[in-house]
Write a protein that holds these residues in place. Structure first.
Motif, PDB file in Angstrom:
ATOM      1  N   ASP A  62       0.950 -25.571 -12.327  1.00  0.00           N
ATOM      2  CA  ASP A  62       1.217 -25.962 -13.703  1.00  0.00           C
ATOM      3  C   ASP A  62       2.518 -26.749 -13.834  1.00  0.00           C
ATOM      4  OD1 ASP A  62       2.890 -23.865 -13.114  1.00  0.00           O
ATOM      5  OD2 ASP A  62       2.030 -22.479 -14.566  1.00  0.00           O
ATOM      6  N   THR A  63       3.142 -27.091 -12.704  1.00  0.00           N
ATOM      7  CA  THR A  63       4.407 -27.825 -12.741  1.00  0.00           C
ATOM      8  C   THR A  63       4.261 -29.263 -12.277  1.00  0.00           C
ATOM      9  OG1 THR A  63       5.047 -27.253 -10.473  1.00  0.00           O
ATOM     10  CG2 THR A  63       5.628 -25.680 -12.210  1.00  0.00           C
ATOM     11  N   CYS A  64       3.029 -29.705 -11.951  1.00  0.00           N
ATOM     12  CA  CYS A  64       2.863 -31.035 -11.369  1.00  0.00           C
ATOM     13  C   CYS A  64       1.458 -31.547 -11.645  1.00  0.00           C
ATOM     14  CB  CYS A  64       3.140 -31.003  -9.871  1.00  0.00           C
ATOM     15  SG  CYS A  64       2.070 -29.878  -8.935  1.00  0.00           S
ATOM     16  N   SER A  65       1.254 -32.836 -11.387  1.00  0.00           N
ATOM     17  CA  SER A  65       0.014 -33.497 -11.793  1.00  0.00           C
ATOM     18  C   SER A  65      -1.098 -33.416 -10.761  1.00  0.00           C
ATOM     19  CB  SER A  65       0.301 -34.971 -12.087  1.00  0.00           C
ATOM     20  OG  SER A  65       0.667 -35.653 -10.891  1.00  0.00           O
ATOM     21  N   GLY A  66      -0.742 -33.270  -9.482  1.00  0.00           N
ATOM     22  CA  GLY A  66      -1.755 -33.274  -8.437  1.00  0.00           C
ATOM     23  C   GLY A  66      -2.108 -34.648  -7.923  1.00  0.00           C
ATOM     24  N   VAL A  67      -1.452 -35.702  -8.436  1.00  0.00           N
ATOM     25  CA  VAL A  67      -1.687 -37.065  -7.953  1.00  0.00           C
ATOM     26  C   VAL A  67      -0.367 -37.654  -7.482  1.00  0.00           C
ATOM     27  CG1 VAL A  67      -3.643 -37.397  -9.508  1.00  0.00           C
ATOM     28  CG2 VAL A  67      -1.356 -38.139 -10.222  1.00  0.00           C
ATOM     29  N   SER A  68      -0.463 -38.753  -6.740  1.00  0.00           N
ATOM     30  CA  SER A  68       0.733 -39.416  -6.240  1.00  0.00           C
ATOM     31  C   SER A  68       1.487 -40.064  -7.397  1.00  0.00           C
ATOM     32  CB  SER A  68       0.348 -40.478  -5.211  1.00  0.00           C
ATOM     33  OG  SER A  68       1.489 -41.161  -4.741  1.00  0.00           O
ATOM     34  N   GLN A  69       2.760 -39.707  -7.557  1.00  0.00           N
ATOM     35  CA  GLN A  69       3.563 -40.261  -8.641  1.00  0.00           C
ATOM     36  C   GLN A  69       5.026 -39.947  -8.406  1.00  0.00           C
ATOM     37  OE1 GLN A  69       2.555 -37.049 -12.029  1.00  0.00           O
ATOM     38  NE2 GLN A  69       4.535 -38.066 -12.331  1.00  0.00           N
ATOM     39  N   GLN A  70       5.885 -40.606  -9.159  1.00  0.00           N
ATOM     40  CA  GLN A  70       7.284 -40.251  -9.271  1.00  0.00           C
ATOM     41  C   GLN A  70       7.467 -39.446 -10.558  1.00  0.00           C
ATOM     42  OE1 GLN A  70       9.666 -40.882  -6.883  1.00  0.00           O
ATOM     43  NE2 GLN A  70       7.832 -41.527  -5.752  1.00  0.00           N
ATOM     44  N   PRO A  71       8.547 -38.659 -10.650  1.00  0.00           N
ATOM     45  CA  PRO A  71       8.752 -37.894 -11.880  1.00  0.00           C
ATOM     46  C   PRO A  71       8.722 -38.783 -13.118  1.00  0.00           C
ATOM     47  CG  PRO A  71      10.279 -37.165 -10.188  1.00  0.00           C
ATOM     48  CD  PRO A  71       9.601 -38.392  -9.646  1.00  0.00           C
ATOM     49  N   TRP A  72       7.961 -38.353 -14.113  1.00  0.00           N
ATOM     50  CA  TRP A  72       7.878 -38.936 -15.457  1.00  0.00           C
ATOM     51  C   TRP A  72       7.152 -40.282 -15.491  1.00  0.00           C
ATOM     52  CZ3 TRP A  72       9.111 -34.383 -16.185  1.00  0.00           C
ATOM     53  CH2 TRP A  72      10.284 -33.787 -15.711  1.00  0.00           C
ATOM     54  N   ASP A  73       6.366 -40.597 -14.457  1.00  0.00           N
ATOM     55  CA  ASP A  73       5.644 -41.874 -14.447  1.00  0.00           C
ATOM     56  C   ASP A  73       4.672 -41.992 -15.619  1.00  0.00           C
ATOM     57  OD1 ASP A  73       6.847 -43.058 -12.290  1.00  0.00           O
ATOM     58  OD2 ASP A  73       5.213 -42.671 -10.870  1.00  0.00           O
ATOM     59  N   PHE A  74       3.942 -40.917 -15.914  1.00  0.00           N
ATOM     60  CA  PHE A  74       2.970 -40.978 -17.007  1.00  0.00           C
ATOM     61  C   PHE A  74       3.674 -41.153 -18.353  1.00  0.00           C
ATOM     62  CE2 PHE A  74       0.520 -38.907 -13.672  1.00  0.00           C
ATOM     63  CZ  PHE A  74      -0.738 -39.474 -13.805  1.00  0.00           C
ATOM     64  N   THR A  75       4.768 -40.423 -18.543  1.00  0.00           N
ATOM     65  CA  THR A  75       5.517 -40.546 -19.796  1.00  0.00           C
ATOM     66  C   THR A  75       6.051 -41.958 -19.966  1.00  0.00           C
ATOM     67  OG1 THR A  75       6.153 -38.217 -19.615  1.00  0.00           O
ATOM     68  CG2 THR A  75       7.393 -39.571 -21.162  1.00  0.00           C
ATOM     69  N   ARG A  76       6.542 -42.560 -18.878  1.00  0.00           N
ATOM     70  CA  ARG A  76       7.085 -43.922 -18.965  1.00  0.00           C
ATOM     71  C   ARG A  76       6.041 -44.913 -19.468  1.00  0.00           C
ATOM     72  NH1 ARG A  76       9.574 -42.371 -14.061  1.00  0.00           N
ATOM     73  NH2 ARG A  76      11.852 -42.258 -14.238  1.00  0.00           N
ATOM     74  N   VAL A  77       4.796 -44.738 -19.038  1.00  0.00           N
ATOM     75  CA  VAL A  77       3.745 -45.667 -19.475  1.00  0.00           C
ATOM     76  C   VAL A  77       3.526 -45.552 -20.979  1.00  0.00           C
ATOM     77  CG1 VAL A  77       1.307 -46.263 -19.289  1.00  0.00           C
ATOM     78  CG2 VAL A  77       2.607 -45.715 -17.226  1.00  0.00           C
ATOM     79  N   PHE A  78       3.275 -44.347 -21.469  1.00  0.00           N
ATOM     80  CA  PHE A  78       2.986 -44.191 -22.895  1.00  0.00           C
ATOM     81  C   PHE A  78       4.213 -44.464 -23.759  1.00  0.00           C
ATOM     82  CE2 PHE A  78      -1.091 -41.364 -23.051  1.00  0.00           C
ATOM     83  CZ  PHE A  78      -1.796 -42.384 -22.433  1.00  0.00           C
ATOM     84  N   ALA A  79       5.406 -44.286 -23.201  1.00  0.00           N
ATOM     85  CA  ALA A  79       6.625 -44.572 -23.968  1.00  0.00           C
ATOM     86  C   ALA A  79       6.740 -46.050 -24.319  1.00  0.00           C
ATOM     87  CB  ALA A  79       7.858 -44.128 -23.189  1.00  0.00           C
ATOM     88  N   GLN A  80       5.956 -46.901 -23.655  1.00  0.00           N
ATOM     89  CA  GLN A  80       5.967 -48.332 -23.966  1.00  0.00           C
ATOM     90  C   GLN A  80       5.169 -48.660 -25.225  1.00  0.00           C
ATOM     91  OE1 GLN A  80       4.934 -50.755 -20.428  1.00  0.00           O
ATOM     92  NE2 GLN A  80       5.288 -48.894 -19.229  1.00  0.00           N
ATOM     93  N   TYR A  81       4.422 -47.678 -25.737  1.00  0.00           N
ATOM     94  CA  TYR A  81       3.565 -47.956 -26.896  1.00  0.00           C
ATOM     95  C   TYR A  81       4.406 -48.249 -28.125  1.00  0.00           C
ATOM     96  CZ  TYR A  81      -0.152 -47.520 -30.325  1.00  0.00           C
ATOM     97  OH  TYR A  81      -1.041 -47.778 -31.329  1.00  0.00           O
ATOM     98  N   ASN A  82       4.069 -49.318 -28.824  1.00  0.00           N
ATOM     99  CA  ASN A  82       4.821 -49.702 -30.022  1.00  0.00           C
ATOM    100  C   ASN A  82       3.944 -49.810 -31.257  1.00  0.00           C
ATOM    101  OD1 ASN A  82       3.454 -52.135 -29.660  1.00  0.00           O
ATOM    102  ND2 ASN A  82       5.201 -53.142 -28.682  1.00  0.00           N
ATOM    103  N   GLY A  83       2.729 -49.286 -31.183  1.00  0.00           N
ATOM    104  CA  GLY A  83       1.855 -49.276 -32.351  1.00  0.00           C
ATOM    105  C   GLY A  83       1.119 -50.566 -32.579  1.00  0.00           C
TER     106      GLY A  83
END
Length: 461
Positions: A440-461
């Motif tokens: 429950d502490t990780c995604s199970g896929v290859s990534q760097q910390p906070w990679d998924f958050t960085r993508v969605f943080a680009q959303y500007n509506g």
């Protein structure tokens, strides 16, 4: 790398689940770093004023309660830099302390975290470094009662009325992007670490449940205020962000089922709104609660009451979906009852997508959602898109689907093109590579910390 599956108490995304996010207009908290400085008295328990003892200006002068008398020793400026000042000096936690009982004093302003304060809409004055509240010692309102730092409890001796300069500017990141953060498991990350690394400013905090009656508590057992969850709220707000508490989830006692009427349910929602001075609540109705027409209608009616009692309220509804779109029973019930929402948000996972492209499946399901919302409300395509949203899941899902960072980029591009109202995911706890910790502490896929958050943080509506 060993793939690690998620273990959690709240499975999200199965067909026949729903979550309702209620977003209140106006600011949820006014950090001391508000857009406009304001000067005046700060009053607390017993109607007494925050006072500089003897009107002295020496470093270390006690800050106390005293009868309000209009003197300069009781004139405080809630500044644009996070300070609270009187007599040319700053309100200061002695020696930079963070422990319960740390005394508060007057000191030369030096820019340290001991002199940073957040004034919340719930009328707490919080030192974010300590995650603790300004407190009248012993709950006393007697003259000369010293002020100190203490764990936030919501008690009367921690409630203050401070001068307002019109509020703090909204967090720079959009409210639409508020990844779920859960204090109940998964080695919860420090939210400021995530904020600093990604630019995200909002989090959805899970989960507020029933304690077995119509009474909201975190996970049905942790106190509504004064515990780790309030500390998280204070930390996020102190860093310039804000939160959306989430009610429900897959397991546990749900307020929507425990409360016997729409009026009682609305009052339970309002209790949390008032406790934190919220802009937003997220009501996650899943499984049996969603499948019950009675509970659906109770929730719809309760939300209508919340909207009426909180002008400017916004409502997000997040629910499960099939690959071609969601069940539309709750959408239709809301439309027929006169409840409009700002986003019907699907959870496009745990829906048989193992081995398939989850980015493309998400877009297909979102198109089905748009059609359902358009038909129920008579919207145009553009209006319907702007009333819908996506709440994905990062990494390996409960049903062994794989949602990659590339899938998140596909989802982001679709959301940008269609101007969706919400783009979030479960959960920031899991937005880390697996390095031997719990599933429950990780995604199970290859990534760097906070990679998924960085993508969605680009959303500007």
């Amino acid at each position: 790398m060993t793939t690690r599956l998620l273990r959690r108490p709240a499975v999200r995304g199965a067909v026949g689940t729903a979550a309702v996010a209620v977003l209140l207009g106006g600011m949820s908290g006014t950090p001391a770093s508000g857009a406009v400085a304001a000067t005046g008295q700060i009053t607390g328990i017993g109607g007494k004023c925050v006072d500089v003892a003897g009107a002295a200006t020496a470093n270390g002068t006690a800050v106390q309660l005293y009868d309000c008398n209009g003197t300069t020793a009781q004139q405080w400026t809630v500044g644009t830099d996070g300070t609270v000042r009187a007599l040319g000096k700053c309100l200061d936690a002695a020696s930079g302390g963070t422990a319960d009982g740390t005394l508060v004093q007057l000191w030369d302003c030096n820019g340290s975290t001991a002199q940073r304060w957040t004034v919340t809409a719930a009328r707490d004055i919080v030192n974010p470094q300590a995650n603790k509240c300004l407190d009248a010692t012993g709950g006393s309102s007697a003259n000369s009662t010293r002020l100190q730092l203490w764990s936030c409890t919501g008690a009367a001796n921690q409630k203050w009325t401070a001068p307002s300069g019109g509020g703090d500017p909204a967090p720079t990141g959009p409210m639409a992007v508020a990844p779920y953060l859960y204090n109940g498991w998964g080695s919860p990350p420090n939210p400021t670490t995530v904020m600093n690394a990604t630019g995200v400013k909002w989090f959805t905090l899970a989960f507020v449940l029933s304690n077995g009656y119509c009474n909201p508590q975190w996970d049905g057992s942790r106190p509504l205020t004064g515990g780790v969850d309030q500390q998280t709220v204070n930390t996020v707000r102190g860093a310039g962000g804000d939160v959306i508490p989430s009610f429900g989830g897959w397991s546990g006692n749900k307020l929507e089922s425990s409360c016997g009427s729409a009026g009682e349910l609305a009052a339970a929602y309002q209790k949390v709104i008032n406790a934190y001075g919220l802009k937003a609540i997220d009501i996650d109705i899943e499984a049996a609660a969603y499948d019950s027409p009675t509970v659906q209608q109770r929730t719809v009616d309760a939300l209508k009451t919340v909207k009426a009692n909180n002008p400017g309220i916004k409502v997000y509804v997040t629910f499960g979906t099939g690959q071609n779109g969601p069940d539309s029973s709750l959408i239709g019930r809301a439309a027929n009852s006169g409840l409009t929402v700002d986003s019907w948000t699907i959870m496009p996972f745990n829906f048989g997508g193992a081995g398939q492209n989850m980015g493309q499946l998400t877009v297909r399901a979102a198109e089905g959602l748009k059609t359902a919302v358009k038909n129920a409300y008579g919207y145009s395509d553009d209006q319907a898109y702007r009333r819908t949203g996506i709440s994905s899941m990062n990494g390996i899902t409960d049903n062994n689907e794989t949602v990659t960072v590339a899938d998140f980029r596909t989802i982001l591009a679709y959301a940008q093109q269609r101007h969706l109202a919400r783009l979030t995911f479960w959960s920031v706890n899991r937005d880390r590579p697996c390095t031997g910790g719990g599933a429950d502490t990780c995604s199970g896929v290859s990534q760097q910390p906070w990679d998924f958050t960085r993508v969605f943080a680009q959303y500007n509506g």
